[in-house]
Design an enzyme around this catalytic site. Sequence first.
Site, PDB file in Angstrom:
ATOM      1  N   LYS A 155       0.701  -1.264   0.356  1.00  0.00           N
ATOM      2  CA  LYS A 155      -0.222   0.386  -0.334  1.00  0.00           C
ATOM      3  C   LYS A 155       1.308   1.091   0.074  1.00  0.00           C
ATOM      4  CE  LYS A 155      -3.814   2.355   1.104  1.00  0.00           C
ATOM      5  NZ  LYS A 155      -4.722   2.587  -0.080  1.00  0.00           N
ATOM      6  N   CYS A 213      -2.312  10.696  -5.701  1.00  0.00           N
ATOM      7  CA  CYS A 213      -3.611   9.584  -5.107  1.00  0.00           C
ATOM      8  C   CYS A 213      -4.766  10.916  -5.181  1.00  0.00           C
ATOM      9  CB  CYS A 213      -2.939   9.877  -3.605  1.00  0.00           C
ATOM     10  SG  CYS A 213      -4.275   9.610  -2.835  1.00  0.00           S
TER      11      CYS A 213
HETATM   12  C1  DHB Z   1      -5.583   5.638  -2.064  1.00  0.00           C
HETATM   13  C2  DHB Z   1      -5.883   6.082  -3.858  1.00  0.00           C
HETATM   14  C3  DHB Z   1      -5.452   6.112  -4.448  1.00  0.00           C
HETATM   15  O1  DHB Z   1      -5.641   6.106  -5.844  1.00  0.00           O
HETATM   16  C4  DHB Z   1      -4.163   6.432  -4.392  1.00  0.00           C
HETATM   17  O2  DHB Z   1      -3.246   6.130  -5.253  1.00  0.00           O
HETATM   18  C5  DHB Z   1      -3.101   6.530  -2.879  1.00  0.00           C
HETATM   19  C6  DHB Z   1      -4.503   6.203  -2.026  1.00  0.00           C
HETATM   20  C7  DHB Z   1      -6.264   5.777  -1.141  1.00  0.00           C
HETATM   21  O3  DHB Z   1      -7.103   7.259  -0.710  1.00  0.00           O
HETATM   22  O4  DHB Z   1      -5.955   5.369   0.261  1.00  0.00           O
END
Ligand code: DHB
Length: 321
Positions: free
Chosen positions: A46, A129
């Site tokens: 993540k 994001c």
């Molecule tokens: C999140 C969503 C995304 O598309 C990303 O690239 C990184 C984080 C999120 O909301 O956690």
Amino acid sequence: MTQLLKTQIGNLQLRTCLYNASGPKCTSSEELLELENSKSSCILSKSSTLEYRQGNPEPRYWDHEFGSINSMGLPNKGYQYYLQFAEGKDLEKPYFISVNGLTLADTLKIVVEVCQSEKVQGMEINLSCPNIIGKGQLAYDLDEMDKYLEAVFDILEKQKNRNLSQIIGVKLPPYFDLHWYPQVTEVLKKYPIQFITCVNSVGNGLLVDLESQTTRIRPKDGMGGIGGKYIKPIGLSNVRNFYLEFQKQNLKIDVIGCGGVTNGLDALEYILCGASAVQIGTQLYQEGSEVFERVENEMIQWLNEKGIKGIMELKGKLKTI
Ligand code: DHB
């Protein structure tokens, strides 16, 4: 063991072209271990920030038959957790950390530490994001993106203990107009970027529940990143356009496809458009890590039926009618 799906990102060899997108099911060590024990060809974390983050208020994810909407807001354990995950383990597959420092200063602190780890084979720097309240997507502002990448690669070059075999790439948002591709490429080619991942979720979509007359998710007035089947045509076009632009300019940057892969045929479409590898996000969330084995088998079956000896025979070969 079949070689049909073998691929390479930069100099890194992968057993198959399929692995997880940074997003669902890659936040905790249990989830990362599940990827290690699955048929995913690598493990991607993540997106990590400097410190632990709770993320946005819930509900912040909604599944639909055509895909998903999310406004997670980067809930994650902080980058040190993702570094420690690999320490003291002999992971069988390459391990990538996704980095999203939220500020340039935090990103620099993270990359300086991650680049020293012998246990981390790659970094995906997330420039896209859509879910941070009060912040736009960096990669839609090319001057800002340029400054950001300049600072990142400047500081990386100065590191004495750097693991030079790590491969570094960026995760991009979808672009919706053709003028973007050469312009983004002008910025990317200034830096030793080995791959780009196209695409992040389509930012700021809206799913509505007519019955309750409400949004499906709570943060940002219900707006969130759209993933899954809804976005496959957008992912394909972004991969295709960057692939063609890189070919035209003779740039050795691998393109990783992401967006709406639910089966082997979807993944093969990405390869045909020019992807070197393909990530799975929403479908991993919905199906669990068995998805990699199913999609792998579907790809192999199709290739065998067509008598194609490997995905490299197909890569980039899309014809215009
Ligand atoms: C999140 C969503 C995304 O598309 C990303 O690239 C990184 C984080 C999120 O909301 O956690």
